[in-house]
Write an enzyme that holds these catalytic residues in place. Structure first.
Site, PDB file in Angstrom:
ATOM      1  N   GLU A 163      16.864  80.605  34.071  1.00 11.31           N
ATOM      2  CA  GLU A 163      18.070  79.874  34.509  1.00 11.31           C
ATOM      3  C   GLU A 163      19.167  79.817  33.443  1.00 11.31           C
ATOM      4  O   GLU A 163      19.747  78.760  33.182  1.00 11.31           O
ATOM      5  CB  GLU A 163      17.678  78.468  34.999  1.00 11.31           C
ATOM      6  CG  GLU A 163      16.648  78.530  36.123  1.00 11.31           C
ATOM      7  CD  GLU A 163      16.280  77.177  36.714  1.00 11.31           C
ATOM      8  OE1 GLU A 163      16.687  76.146  36.173  1.00 11.31           O
ATOM      9  OE2 GLU A 163      15.579  77.164  37.741  1.00 11.31           O
ATOM     10  N   ASN A 206      14.832  85.298  34.640  1.00 17.05           N
ATOM     11  CA  ASN A 206      14.538  84.665  35.938  1.00 17.05           C
ATOM     12  C   ASN A 206      15.639  83.674  36.289  1.00 17.05           C
ATOM     13  O   ASN A 206      16.074  82.903  35.440  1.00 17.05           O
ATOM     14  CB  ASN A 206      13.191  83.938  35.801  1.00 17.05           C
ATOM     15  CG  ASN A 206      12.592  83.530  37.129  1.00 17.05           C
ATOM     16  OD1 ASN A 206      12.531  84.334  38.063  1.00 17.05           O
ATOM     17  ND2 ASN A 206      12.158  82.276  37.239  1.00 17.05           N
ATOM     18  N   HIS A 241      14.337  80.309  46.241  1.00 18.60           N
ATOM     19  CA  HIS A 241      14.106  79.036  46.924  1.00 18.60           C
ATOM     20  C   HIS A 241      15.160  78.976  48.024  1.00 18.60           C
ATOM     21  O   HIS A 241      16.334  78.696  47.737  1.00 18.60           O
ATOM     22  CB  HIS A 241      14.265  77.862  45.950  1.00 18.60           C
ATOM     23  CG  HIS A 241      13.253  77.878  44.854  1.00 18.60           C
ATOM     24  ND1 HIS A 241      11.909  77.700  45.088  1.00 18.60           N
ATOM     25  CD2 HIS A 241      13.384  78.064  43.518  1.00 18.60           C
ATOM     26  CE1 HIS A 241      11.265  77.762  43.939  1.00 18.60           C
ATOM     27  NE2 HIS A 241      12.125  77.993  42.970  1.00 18.60           N
ATOM     28  N   GLU A 270       9.555  82.973  42.966  1.00 15.14           N
ATOM     29  CA  GLU A 270       9.281  81.574  43.341  1.00 15.14           C
ATOM     30  C   GLU A 270       9.597  81.328  44.814  1.00 15.14           C
ATOM     31  O   GLU A 270      10.173  80.309  45.187  1.00 15.14           O
ATOM     32  CB  GLU A 270      10.098  80.622  42.456  1.00 15.14           C
ATOM     33  CG  GLU A 270       9.877  80.837  40.973  1.00 15.14           C
ATOM     34  CD  GLU A 270      10.637  79.829  40.109  1.00 15.14           C
ATOM     35  OE1 GLU A 270      11.079  78.789  40.615  1.00 15.14           O
ATOM     36  OE2 GLU A 270      10.780  80.109  38.899  1.00 15.14           O
ATOM     37  N   ASP A 272      10.010  80.303  48.448  1.00 17.29           N
ATOM     38  CA  ASP A 272       9.643  79.294  49.456  1.00 17.29           C
ATOM     39  C   ASP A 272      10.836  79.121  50.389  1.00 17.29           C
ATOM     40  O   ASP A 272      11.957  79.467  50.039  1.00 17.29           O
ATOM     41  CB  ASP A 272       9.158  77.961  48.854  1.00 17.29           C
ATOM     42  CG  ASP A 272      10.076  77.332  47.835  1.00 17.29           C
ATOM     43  OD1 ASP A 272      11.273  77.689  47.788  1.00 17.29           O
ATOM     44  OD2 ASP A 272       9.596  76.462  47.085  1.00 17.29           O
TER      45      ASP A 272
HETATM   46  C1  XIL Z   1       9.158  73.057  39.072  1.00 16.04           C
HETATM   47  C2  XIL Z   1       7.735  72.609  39.386  1.00 16.04           C
HETATM   48  O1  XIL Z   1       7.363  73.113  40.634  1.00 16.04           O
HETATM   49  C3  XIL Z   1       7.664  71.091  39.375  1.00 16.04           C
HETATM   50  O2  XIL Z   1       6.315  70.672  39.525  1.00 16.04           O
HETATM   51  C4  XIL Z   1       8.226  70.561  38.072  1.00 16.04           C
HETATM   52  O3  XIL Z   1       8.270  69.158  38.128  1.00 16.04           O
HETATM   53  C5  XIL Z   1       9.616  71.091  37.815  1.00 16.04           C
HETATM   54  O4  XIL Z   1       9.594  72.504  37.864  1.00 16.04           O
HETATM   55  N1  XIL Z   1      12.624  76.760  39.092  1.00 16.04           N
HETATM   56  C6  XIL Z   1      11.650  77.089  38.190  1.00 16.04           C
HETATM   57  C7  XIL Z   1      10.344  76.385  38.224  1.00 16.04           C
HETATM   58  O5  XIL Z   1      11.822  78.051  37.442  1.00 16.04           O
HETATM   59  O6  XIL Z   1       9.764  76.294  36.958  1.00 16.04           O
HETATM   60  C8  XIL Z   1      10.477  75.025  38.838  1.00 16.04           C
HETATM   61  O7  XIL Z   1       9.178  74.459  38.947  1.00 16.04           O
HETATM   62  C9  XIL Z   1      11.164  75.103  40.175  1.00 16.04           C
HETATM   63  C10 XIL Z   1      12.554  75.655  40.024  1.00 16.04           C
END
Ligand code: XIL
Length: 361
Positions: A163, A206, A241, A270, A272
């Protein structure tokens, strides 16, 4: 040992599905559905994020049966791995890597540098003053070398920086302490340290909302620049996401194409798909989710630049999207439901027919 006996032992060790361990004893209601990973075995590993405490539960069985890649949801983040300088806490991360290694699953490492999970001690100098750029970089290097050396050969890919891009930030970068204390070259240093620590690892930048035009332009420019200067970066991790509407499948395809044209890999890291904000009635939401997931996977499967797809969680029983939600108002973003049974999205992606449940099973 006779040949026959040796073959029996070998087949026991390999196991029925090539991944789950013999001692796993996958519950029959899980094993009656073909593994998700089989549908894509010729294309890419299919992963899921997991917390160490889930490994010995039903979620662990689901993970072993359906997936052939694992990401630690939190256990490998810097603040968890090194809460105090020089004090490493590898227990949780080791459990995830051991679980995967024993089953021949891959591991994606997440993540070596993230502004949200950098422990405070990184920024503190010896005399209570802010740490200098040199001290911070030395700490970053020490962290990366310790972590990557421990998992060398077992973690095949790392989200080196998480990020970092922001379309409104200075020079297209997110305005963080990393940028302010070290400067924009903190990114390239992280990649160089990572490559030095494990020259065999695939290294990723990422980020989320990589399909958003302004952010995508920033990210493309950054990757192009890093590559042009010989920084060892192998690909872009697209968090994905998403929800039922945005980004469109076309946006995703186009975005992957733009990064592929730079000569880097794309990994979906990631995935979802939130349905909670949808105006559709509940039953239709999950059908719409299934159709959209299937269309996305058609794009992933047809693109040679997509080298891995990982979900951010195993089933709707455990998803970060529900951290702040109340029962009765829960999100359902993954392929398996809150009872950890396959949803329409699983059947749509794998093109499996639904089989009526046998009550004796
Ligand atoms: C999130 C986890 O799922 C949570 O349990 C934690 O509290 C915060 O982080 N982007 C990312 C991940 O790169 O590491 C994040 O994971 C979700 C968003």
């Amino acid at each position: 040992m006779s040949l026959g006996r040796r073959l029996i032992v070998a087949s026991l060790v390999i196991g029925v599905n090539g991944c789950a361990l013999v001692g796993d004893a996958i519950p029959p209601d899980i094993a009656r559905h073909p593994p998700l990973k089989k549908a894509f075995e010729k294309r890419f590993p299919i992963g899921a994020a997991v917390e160490p405490r889930q490994l010995g539960t039903r979620a662990g069985s689901l993970l072993a049966w359906h997936f052939n890649s694992v990401t630690a949801e939190n256990a490998m983040k810097p603040a968890n791995l090194q809460p105090l300088e020089g004090r490493f806490e590898f227990t949780g991360a080791d459990a995830v890597v051991d679980f995967a290694s024993r089953r021949g699953m891959r591991v994606r490492g997440h993540t070596l540098l993230w502004h949200e999970e950098t422990p405070e001690w990184f920024w503190r100098g010896a005399d209570g003053r802010p740490a200098s750029r040199e001290v911070v970089l030395a700490r970053l290097r020490a962290h990366i070398v310790a972590v990557m050396s421990r998992y060398r050969g077992r973690v095949y890919a790392w989200d080196v920086v998480n990020e970092a891009v922001h379309p409104l930030g200075p020079g297209c970068l997110r305005d963080t302490r990393w940028l302010r204390v070290v400067g924009p070259d903190y990114i390239e240093h992280a990649f160089r340290f990572a490559h030095e620590a494990d020259p065999g690892a695939r290294l990723f930048l990422n980020d989320f909302e990589t399909t958003e035009p302004a952010k995508r332009r920033c990210l493309l420019e950054l990757v192009r620049d890093l590559r042009a200067r010989g920084v060892p970066i192998h690909g872009v991790g697209h968090q994905l996401h998403i929800d039922l509407e945005r980004p469109t499948v076309g946006d995703v395809d186009e975005t992957l194409g733009l990064f592929a044209a730079l000569g880097v890999e794309n990994q979906v890291t990631e995935l979802d798909m939130s349905v909670a904000a949808s105006a559709l009635p509940p039953a239709e939401r999950l059908e719409s989710q299934a159709t959209r997931y299937a269309a996305l996977f058609e794009v992933f499967a047809r693109r040679p630049d997509v080298t891995a797809v990982s979900f951010w969680g195993i089933s709707d029983a455990h998803t970060w999207l529900n951290a702040k939600r109340t029962p009765g108002n829960l999100d359902q973003p993954l392929l398996f439901d809150a009872q950890q049974a396959p949803k329409s999205a699983y059947f749509a992606i794998t093109r499996e027919k639904r089989v009526p449940i046998n009550p004796n099973n």
